[in-house]
Scaffold this active site. Structure first.
Site, PDB file in Angstrom:
ATOM      1  N   CYS A 140       2.884  -4.632  -5.268  1.00  0.00           N
ATOM      2  CA  CYS A 140       2.318  -5.564  -3.871  1.00  0.00           C
ATOM      3  C   CYS A 140       1.079  -6.024  -3.723  1.00  0.00           C
ATOM      4  O   CYS A 140       0.835  -5.249  -3.180  1.00  0.00           O
ATOM      5  CB  CYS A 140       3.311  -5.143  -2.323  1.00  0.00           C
ATOM      6  SG  CYS A 140       3.246  -6.456  -0.996  1.00  0.00           S
ATOM      7  N   CYS A 143       0.270  -6.389   0.058  1.00  0.00           N
ATOM      8  CA  CYS A 143       0.343  -5.264   1.730  1.00  0.00           C
ATOM      9  C   CYS A 143      -0.490  -4.321   0.602  1.00  0.00           C
ATOM     10  O   CYS A 143      -1.437  -3.975   1.455  1.00  0.00           O
ATOM     11  CB  CYS A 143       1.436  -4.236   1.182  1.00  0.00           C
ATOM     12  SG  CYS A 143       3.198  -4.493   0.455  1.00  0.00           S
ATOM     13  N   ASP A 144      -1.258  -4.114  -0.137  1.00  0.00           N
ATOM     14  CA  ASP A 144      -2.131  -3.086  -0.833  1.00  0.00           C
ATOM     15  C   ASP A 144      -3.406  -3.763  -1.075  1.00  0.00           C
ATOM     16  O   ASP A 144      -4.387  -2.787  -1.337  1.00  0.00           O
ATOM     17  CB  ASP A 144      -1.897  -2.417  -1.350  1.00  0.00           C
ATOM     18  CG  ASP A 144      -0.348  -1.731  -1.530  1.00  0.00           C
ATOM     19  OD1 ASP A 144       0.009  -0.899   0.490  1.00  0.00           O
ATOM     20  OD2 ASP A 144       0.233  -1.243  -2.612  1.00  0.00           O
TER      21      ASP A 144
END
Ligand code: NAP
Length: 313
Positions: A140, A143-144
């Site tokens: 992701c 997200c990261d």
């Protein structure tokens, strides 16, 4: 706890089913894994969902859907569904056998279930991969990605996810290595063009990752050029895998028919061979997996579930 309808999965199919069920007045529970929101919540921006001419952030879209479901009285629990079973014990108004949904922590029963648990990201299956999951390996970018500011990251895959997320990662990373096993991308022309135009993306075609290495966290990968056979060690701090998806079918495998890839076979009305179990979204066999088609599936599945409940009184 007893419900009329339990929806499993908080992506667009599940959210749509829950919105319709809640709005129609059914006592509805939606169960989504921790961090929920399905696959769209991992996408930075979505440009092909109608109604948003400038695109909409994936997490934002899923948050809007969750708020809409809650506004119609749907209860949402964030838990992993382990298994769904047919209950011998009656739970329906007319004595119809219901379905039991088991999570790690709780058990819920319902007269009908809409299973829309989507797909899970596929891994590469190379040495070192398991050790560095969440220690440099991610599924992701949304997200990261920010964790890799001014670092070198690699993205594996040649589909729209890999290409669009490689472009997204250039906001943070110093360099993005896009590694694809073939010479031609599977992704559409729009994403290919964006990649070609981005000077921060280095394209490694006909190349595969052979292993992953590091100490406490990921520090590098070995790649093989399939044209020359040459193996090289590359220093990367992040590795984003976008090599496709697998149906999240285990909790219902014993209750449904599946195709050779494990996708659930449903009837046109999303019903399955198990009375009261309806399957919607990416987890079922279908020709096009998009947010738009998932939304349609969710509506049909819950319409069928309602019909099933009303026929039984
Ligand atoms: P996908 O289209 O299935 O692409 C998966 C990619 O991973 C393929 O390029 C495949 O290579 C590669 N791959 C599979 N197994 C591999 C392995 N073991 N090692 C190395 N590479 C491997 O998946 P996706 O990109 O997630 O897209 C899924 C669907 O969502 C598609 O319909 C896509 O169009 C849609 N989507 C659209 C957008 C958009 O911007 N419109 C964004 C994201 C997703 P091969 O090509 O050689 O098979």
């Amino acid at each position: 706890m007893n419900y009329d309808i339990i929806v499993v999965g908080g992506g667009p199919a599940g959210m749509t089913a829950a919105i319709y069920a809640g709005r129609a007045g059914w006592k509805t529970l939606l169960i989504d894994p921790m961090g929920g929101g399905g696959q769209p919540s991992m996408a930075d921006m979505i440009y092909n969902y109608p109604g948003f001419p400038n695109g909409i952030g994936g997490p934002e879209l899923m948050d809007l859907m969750a708020r809409q479901a809650k506004a119609f009285g749907v209860k949402i629990e964030y838990e992993e569904v382990i298994r769904i079973t047919q209950e011998a014990q009656d739970s329906g108004a007319s004595g119809e056998a219901g379905l039991k949904v088991s999570t790690g922590d709780a058990e819920y029963t319902a007269r009908a279930v809409v299973y829309a648990a989507g797909t899970l990201p596929r891994k590469l299956g190379v040495s070192g991969e398991e050790k560095y999951l969440a220690k440099g390996i991610s599924f992701c970018a949304t997200c990261d990605g920010a964790l890799f500011r001014d670092k070198v990251v690699a993205v594996v895959g040649g589909g729209d996810s890999a290409l669009s997320e490689a472009v997204f990662l250039t906001q943070f990373a110093k360099e993005v290595l896009l590694i694809h096993r073939r010479d031609e991308y599977r992704a559409g022309a729009a994403n290919v063009k964006l990649v070609d135009q981005n000077p921060k993306i280095k394209q490694l075609k006909s190349t595969v990752v052979e292993s992953v290495r590091g100490d406490e966290v990921l520090t590098g990968i070995s790649v093989r050029d399939l044209r020359t056979g040459e193996v090289r060690d590359l220093e990367v701090q992040g590795l984003f895998l976008y090599v496709g998806w697998m149906p999240n079918v285990e909790p219902v495998r014993h209750l449904v028919e599946t195709d050779e890839y494990g996708y659930v076979l449903t009837n046109e009305d999303m019903s399955t061979k198990t009375p009261g179990l309806f399957v919607a979204g990416d987890v079922r066999r279908k020709p096009l997996r998009q947010i738009t088609t998932a939304v349609g599936d969710g509506a049909v599945a819950v319409w069928s579930a309602e019909k099933y409940l009303l026929e039984r009184g």
